[in-house]
Scaffold this active site. Structure first.
Site, PDB file in Angstrom:
ATOM      1  N   SER A 211       0.939  -1.000  -0.109  1.00 49.70           N
ATOM      2  CA  SER A 211      -0.084   0.019   0.027  1.00 49.70           C
ATOM      3  C   SER A 211       0.921   1.263   0.053  1.00 49.70           C
ATOM      4  O   SER A 211       1.790   1.442  -0.699  1.00 49.70           O
ATOM      5  CB  SER A 211      -0.894   0.035   1.214  1.00 49.70           C
TER       6      SER A 211
ATOM      7  N   ASP B  19     -10.404  -4.172  -4.505  1.00 48.61           N
ATOM      8  CA  ASP B  19      -9.654  -2.968  -4.003  1.00 48.61           C
ATOM      9  C   ASP B  19      -9.642  -1.924  -4.707  1.00 48.61           C
ATOM     10  O   ASP B  19      -9.434  -2.011  -5.912  1.00 48.61           O
ATOM     11  CB  ASP B  19      -8.069  -3.672  -3.856  1.00 48.61           C
TER      12      ASP B  19
ATOM     13  N   HIS C 264      -7.891  -5.231  -0.251  1.00 48.52           N
ATOM     14  CA  HIS C 264      -6.644  -4.596   0.236  1.00 48.52           C
ATOM     15  C   HIS C 264      -6.340  -5.065   1.402  1.00 48.52           C
ATOM     16  O   HIS C 264      -7.051  -5.500   2.120  1.00 48.52           O
ATOM     17  CB  HIS C 264      -7.177  -3.137   0.363  1.00 48.52           C
TER      18      HIS C 264
END
Length: 328
Positions: free
Chosen positions: A174, A269, A299
Site C-alpha cells: 500500500s 480493492d 486490500h
C-alpha cells in the site's frame, strides 16, 4: 511482455476473508477507521486489530538498530530467517528493505510483524523493516528521505550486521509500496551496486480516484474506501501538496532503469488499478516486471495470512520471487 496471471471469479470475495471479519467482530475488533475516530484512537485501534491478525510471533532472529534520518533518529528492525533454515555458514544474507502500509498515517512495523517474519522465512533473506515517520506529523517528502537513509545504512553498515550490501531488494504494501517504488527510483542515482529486485503489494501509486476500481470498490464493500484514500493523501501531502509530483505519485515517474519488479494487485480493492496501470507503464518503459492479480482478495490481504490461505499463498509467492532474485 509482463508475466501476468489473471485468475477467474474476480468478483467473488474469498470466503475465508469473510470468516475472518466475523471472527474479529466476535472478538470486539474492527479495522481502524480514521474518518470516524480521532487520529490517536484510530492508530490505537489499528495496533489492536493487527495484534489479533498477527497472533503468536513466528520464530525469527529479531534485533533493532538506529540510524540518522532527515530530521533525527530512524529505527530499523532486522528480521533474519529462523536459525534452522540451513544457513549456518556465517555468510551475509541478502536483505529486503521493507515499508509497511497504512496510508502514511496508520500502522507500524509492529502491525506487520507476522508478514515481516513470513517474508524472511520464505525468501531466505533478512528483512530490514523501516519505522518511517507518519503523517500528518511529518509530511511528504520526509518519508522519501527516510527511505533513502535506510538504504544508505544497509549499504554502509549492513555487513557489520550480517547483511550483504550487494544483494538488496526493496518492498512494501500500500503506502509502503509507494515508498519502495520511490526508493527504487532514487537508487538509480545512488553510488554502489544497483538494487536487485522490488516487491510491490497493492500499492498506493497515484493521487487518482477516477479509475474503474475506485468506481467498483470505492464504496467500502471490501474494506478500503475512496473517501479514506482521499483523507490519506490529504494528510500525506498537506492542503498545498502537489498531487501530481512524481516523487509523491511514482506512477507518474520515469520508470526506466528499474530492477525487476513483482507487482501484486488485490482484485477487490479500490487501488487495484494503481497496480494495473503501473504494469502498463513499466511495459512501456521496458522495465522487467511480473504482474499478479489476486482476484478474490481485498486490500491489506498480506496481513491476513494467519487466517486466509490464499493470502498466505500470495505472500509466499512474493517471497519466492525475492528468493529467486537475491539467492542466485
Amino acid at each position: 511482455m509482463p508475466d501476468t496471471f489473471l485468475p477467474l471469479h474476480r468478483d467473488l470475495l474469498d470466503p475465508q476473508v469473510a470468516e475472518l471479519g466475523e471472527l474479529a467482530a466476535r472478538a470486539g475488533l474492527v479495522p481502524a477507521d480514521p474518518l470516524r475516530l480521532p487520529l490517536a484512537g484510530a492508530r490505537d485501534a489499528a495496533e489492536r486489530y493487527h495484534l489479533f491478525l498477527n497472533g503468536p510471533a513466528l520464530p525469527a532472529d529479531v534485533r533493532e538498530v538506529e540510524t540518522v534520518g532527515p530530521a533525527g533518529p530512524l529505527r530499523l528492525r532486522l528480521i533474519r530467517p529462523p536459525a534452522d533454515d540451513g544457513r549456518k555458514d556465517g555468510k551475509c544474507l541478502p536483505v529486503l528493505i521493507y515499508f509497511h502500509g497504512g496510508g502514511f498515517v496508520l500502522n507500524s512495523i509492529d502491525t506487520h510483524d507476522r508478514l515481516l517474519r513470513l517474508l524472511a522465512r520464505h525468501s531466505g533473506a533478512a528483512v530490514c523493516a523501516v519505522a518511517y515517520s507518519l503523517a500528518p506529523e511529518r509530511r511528504f517528502p520526509h518519508q522519501r528521505g527516510e527511505a533513502l537513509a535506510a538504504l544508505r545504512w544497509v549499504v554502509r553498515h549492513g555487513a557489520g550486521h550480517g547483511l550483504d550490501p550487494e544483494r538488496i531488494a526493496v518492498g512494501g504494501d500500500s503506502a509502503g509500496a509507494n515508498l519502495a517504488l520511490g526508493l527504487a527510483l532514487d537508487a538509480r542515482n545512488e553510488p554502489g551496486p544497483p538494487l536487485s529486485f522490488g516487491m510491490l503489494l497493492y500499492g498506493m501509486f497515484a493521487h487518482d480516484f477516477d479509475t474503474e476500481s475506485h468506481r467498483l470498490f470505492g464504496g467500502g464493500r471490501y474494506g478500503l474506501t475512496t473517501e479514506r484514500m482521499r483523507w490519506y493523501w490529504r494528510h500525506y501531502l498537506g492542503h498545498g501538496g502537489i498531487a501530481r509530483d512524481p516523487a509523491a505519485a511514482p506512477l507518474l515517474a520515469d520508470l526506466q532503469g528499474l530492477p525487476p519488479l513483482h507487482v501484486a494487485a488485490a482484485g477487490l480493492d479500490c487501488l487495484r488499478d494503481d497496480s494495473l496501470r503501473l504494469a502498463q507503464r513499466l511495459e512501456m518503459a521496458r522495465s522487467p516486471h511480473r504482474l499478479v492479480l489476486h482476484a478474490t482478495l481485498p486490500h491489506s490481504f498480506a496481513n491476513m495470512t494467519r487466517h486466509v490461505r490464499k493470502a498466505e499463498e500470495a505472500v509466499v509467492l512474493a517471497a519466492g520471487e525475492v528468493r529467486r532474485h537475491l539467492l542466485r
